[in-house]
Each structure stands twice: as structure tokens, then as C-alpha cells.
Design a protein around this motif. Structure first.
Motif, mmCIF file in Angstrom:
data_model
loop_
_atom_site.group_PDB
_atom_site.id
_atom_site.type_symbol
_atom_site.label_atom_id
_atom_site.label_comp_id
_atom_site.label_asym_id
_atom_site.label_seq_id
_atom_site.Cartn_x
_atom_site.Cartn_y
_atom_site.Cartn_z
ATOM 1 N N LYS A 69 0.830 -1.196 0.000
ATOM 2 C CA LYS A 69 0.000 0.000 0.000
ATOM 3 C C LYS A 69 0.868 1.250 0.000
ATOM 4 C CE LYS A 69 -3.987 -2.066 2.290
ATOM 5 N NZ LYS A 69 -4.872 -2.049 3.473
ATOM 6 N N GLU A 70 0.323 2.311 -0.507
ATOM 7 C CA GLU A 70 1.001 3.604 -0.520
ATOM 8 C C GLU A 70 0.341 4.506 0.506
ATOM 9 O OE1 GLU A 70 2.423 7.012 -3.715
ATOM 10 O OE2 GLU A 70 0.770 5.664 -4.216
ATOM 11 N N SER A 71 1.141 5.138 1.325
ATOM 12 C CA SER A 71 0.602 5.968 2.395
ATOM 13 C C SER A 71 -0.041 7.238 1.856
ATOM 14 C CB SER A 71 1.714 6.338 3.375
ATOM 15 O OG SER A 71 2.735 7.081 2.721
ATOM 16 N N THR A 72 -0.947 7.773 2.642
ATOM 17 C CA THR A 72 -1.567 9.046 2.319
ATOM 18 C C THR A 72 -0.551 10.174 2.485
ATOM 19 O OG1 THR A 72 -3.700 8.215 3.116
ATOM 20 C CG2 THR A 72 -3.464 10.604 2.924
ATOM 21 N N LYS A 76 -2.360 15.578 3.732
ATOM 22 C CA LYS A 76 -3.762 15.171 3.625
ATOM 23 C C LYS A 76 -4.150 14.136 4.679
ATOM 24 C CE LYS A 76 -3.911 15.971 -1.382
ATOM 25 N NZ LYS A 76 -4.154 15.363 -2.721
ATOM 26 N N SER A 77 -3.191 13.716 5.471
ATOM 27 C CA SER A 77 -3.439 12.650 6.438
ATOM 28 C C SER A 77 -4.283 13.131 7.617
ATOM 29 C CB SER A 77 -2.119 12.096 6.968
ATOM 30 O OG SER A 77 -1.457 11.339 5.989
ATOM 31 N N THR A 78 -5.107 12.225 8.097
ATOM 32 C CA THR A 78 -5.901 12.461 9.296
ATOM 33 C C THR A 78 -5.369 11.589 10.429
ATOM 34 O OG1 THR A 78 -7.461 10.684 8.796
ATOM 35 C CG2 THR A 78 -7.923 12.869 7.840
ATOM 36 N N LYS A 79 -5.898 11.780 11.607
ATOM 37 C CA LYS A 79 -5.515 10.917 12.723
ATOM 38 C C LYS A 79 -5.847 9.457 12.415
ATOM 39 C CE LYS A 79 -5.828 14.186 16.589
ATOM 40 N NZ LYS A 79 -6.462 14.449 17.909
ATOM 41 N N ASN A 80 -6.991 9.237 11.783
ATOM 42 C CA ASN A 80 -7.361 7.875 11.421
ATOM 43 C C ASN A 80 -6.324 7.244 10.492
ATOM 44 O OD1 ASN A 80 -9.594 7.079 12.833
ATOM 45 N ND2 ASN A 80 -11.071 7.686 11.275
ATOM 46 N N ASP A 81 -5.844 8.014 9.529
ATOM 47 C CA ASP A 81 -4.840 7.507 8.595
ATOM 48 C C ASP A 81 -3.598 7.030 9.341
ATOM 49 O OD1 ASP A 81 -6.331 7.995 6.263
ATOM 50 O OD2 ASP A 81 -5.646 10.078 6.187
#
Length: 335
Positions: A69-72, A76-81
């Protein structure tokens, strides 16, 4: 296909390392240890489809037989990410190498692990050392040393200090043994008690849950998103990281004497690159530091089994049917 689940009833972060450290140090009583600090965070059974990729993040091909997988993007990342990337860090890299050092408030020892691993090849090397004090660490005088070599279906542990070894193929976890668990199922409730679903660890590296696959840290420290913030982006020895600052509830934090903590988490894969836990007086009581941490194309090769002979760990296992020859090779390494 067999699916291995890890039935951990643990003070998230410490229990797994306490049990594992007892095994590493040759203490068979570790499995029977009943630490009153251990919490009720447990793993329950979950969906077992290893092909499930129920995640909104983009997938890329990046190694011979796995989809990574490629990270966000950090902006644009959130805490959930970040939370779920830490819970699933093994989905974002295939190779890793480096060194980590860990100290818990509940232990007098300082532990170090040098490691190299390739998940898709089921190959790894790790060298564990345990020091009783900072002075012994500075003098490189460990009380416990072991070297672990994994190659496909063979897993060898050498104890140079005692000139002993163990052959433990049953400890190997390959990628095909790892369950994929949807993010929505990682935390569930039974009679209002939270249950935490752990994925099996295919790294085959001593104490890799402290750094490379930090599920315990994510569950224990980041589940309550009101208690932490992403404070910025920092560089840690070439690894771009989220700087996370947070607090622990008094009930949970008292298990480790931690009131406030800082994480530095890789923006690329969710590995925990650095951790510091502080008490109410702002004194560091727990920590985990890394050195020369590299992934995939930058990762170092698996360390050779016998440096003098130029053999890697797979060469050791080619003599598996000749016990006398294998013992000779082990003695050469231990001496």
C-alpha cells in the motif's frame, strides 16, 4: 492455508515484550508470568481473508510477490490515517533493516536489537543484546546475547554466551499466515469491554513490535484520539515522520509511569521510529530509539550466517540432515 492469530492479553506495549524477553533470555517461566500491570486488551477472532484490502488508500506493486500500500500524503493525512497505518505497517514495506534500543520503566534492562528482514522471502536476521545499566551499554558488556536466523522454514537461535542453540521452525510466521482485518474490525466490544484484534507478525525479528509493527503502541496510546495531536513533520535520520504528542489516562499511564508521550512515526509506512514516555515531572521513564532504520530498496542485505566463510543463513540449513556437521558449524560460530 493456516492462519496464525496472536492471543495477547497484554498491557498494550509491555506484556508482549515481557513475555518475549523472558523467552529470549531463556526464562521458560515467562509463559506463566501473571503481571498485575497487564490490562484486559485482548485479541478475538476476526475475518480471515488475506486478500482483503478494504482500505481507501492506493495500492502499488513494489516487490516480487506482494502488493504494498502507498501511504496518504502527510498534508492530507488524518488521525485515522496514522492510527490505522501503524496498525497495518507491514502492508507498506517488504524489507527493513536497522537497530533499535528499548527501555521500559518496568524493567531494569536496556535492550538492543540489530535486524534485517524480508517479509516476502521469509528471511531475517536479528541480534538481541540486553544490558543491565547504561554503563554496561557504553562498555558493550551485555548480560544476554542471542542471534536469530530465519530462512524459509528454518529458524535458528544461537546463544554465544552459553554456547547453546535452539531450532524453532514453529516460531516462523510467513506472509501467507497473516490475516487481513478490516479497519472497522480492529476494535470491537463484548459486553462493553473493548477487544483489540491483532494481526500476526511476519517479520520474524526479535521485539519488532516495538518499532516495525507497532500495533500495541497504536492500540494503547492512540485509540482515544482526543488525547493526542499531530504536531508537525520531522526528519529522523532520513525518515520523514509525524511528530505526535499526547497524554495517557491516569489509569492506563500508571502501568508504565507515563503521563505524557511523544511518537515519531514514519509517514511512509507507520513504523514507530522514536518513542519517549514522560512522568508527571517530565522525566523520561520509557523510550525506544532507532538507528540507521531503512526500508525496501535502501534496506541492508540479510546478515551472513558465517562471516568468515562467506555463508548466509540458508547455507546453514543445507546440512539439516547431517546433525554432526550442523553442530560443527554452530560451534565455529559460537567460538
Amino acid at each position: 492455508m493456516k492462519l496464525k492469530l496472536i492471543p495477547v492479553c497484554a498491557s498494550v506495549v509491555l506484556a508482549a515484550s515481557v513475555i518475549l524477553t523472558n523467552v529470549i533470555k531463556g526464562n521458560n517461566a515467562g509463559a506463566e508470568q501473571n503481571d498485575e500491570n497487564i490490562s484486559t486488551k485482548v485479541q478475538i477472532s476476526s475475518k480471515n481473508d488475506p486478500t482483503d484490502v478494504s482500505n481507501t488508500q492506493k495500492e502499488i506493486y513494489n516487490c516480487s510477490n506482494r502488493i504494498l500500500k502507498e501511504s496518504t500524503a502527510p498534508d492530507k493525512s488524518t488521525k485515522n490515517d496514522v492510527f490505522y497505518m501503524m496498525l497495518n505497517s507491514i502492508d507498506y514495506f517488504d524489507k527493513a533493516s536497522g537497530k533499535m534500543m528499548f527501555k521500559s520503566y518496568n524493567s531494569e534492562y536496556i535492550d538492543t536489537v540489530e535486524f534485517q528482514t524480508i517479509i516476502s522471502e521469509v528471511e531475517s536476521y536479528s541480534e538481541y543484546k540486553s544490558y543491565k545499566s547504561k554503563e554496561s551499554l557504553e562498555l558493550n558488556q551485555p548480560e544476554v546475547v542471542n542471534k536469530q536466523y530465519c530462512n524459509k522454514d528454518k529458524f535458528m537461535i544461537l546463544y554465544p554466551n552459553t554456547k547453546e542453540y535452539l531450532d524453532k521452525p514453529e516460531w516462523i510466521v510467513s506472509w501467507s499466515d497473516v490475516c487481513s482485518i478490516p479497519d472497522s474490525d480492529r476494535v470491537s466490544f463484548i459486553d462493553n469491554v473493548p477487544c483489540y484484534n491483532y494481526r500476526s507478525n511476519p517479520l520474524n525479528v526479535t521485539m519488532s513490535n516495538m518499532c516495525l509493527f507497532p500495533q500495541e503502541f497504536a492500540f494503547g496510546f492512540l485509540e482515544n484520539q482526543d488525547n493526542w495531536e499531530i504536531s508537525g513533520i520531522v526528519d529522523v535520520s532520513g525518515n520523514e515522520c509525524y511528530l505526535i504528542k499526547g497524554i495517557l489516562s491516569p489509569d492506563y499511564g500508571s502501568k508504565f509511569n507515563v503521563t505524557y508521550f511523544e511518537f515519531m512515526v514514519s509517514t511512509k509506512n507507520g513504523a514507530l521510529v522514536r518513542y519517549e514516555g514522560f512522568d508527571e515531572n517530565n522525566k523520561i521513564t520509557n523510550y525506544m530509539y532507532t538507528d540507521n532504520l531503512k526500508f525496501d530498496s535502501e534496506s541492508e542485505e540479510i546478515k551472513e550466517y558465517s562471516e568468515n566463510k562467506g555463508k548466509n543463513c540458508s547455507d546453514l540449513f543445507r546440512v539439516e540432515n547431517n546433525e554432526e556437521e550442523k553442530i560443527k558449524q554452530l560451534k565455529k560460530e559460537l567460538n
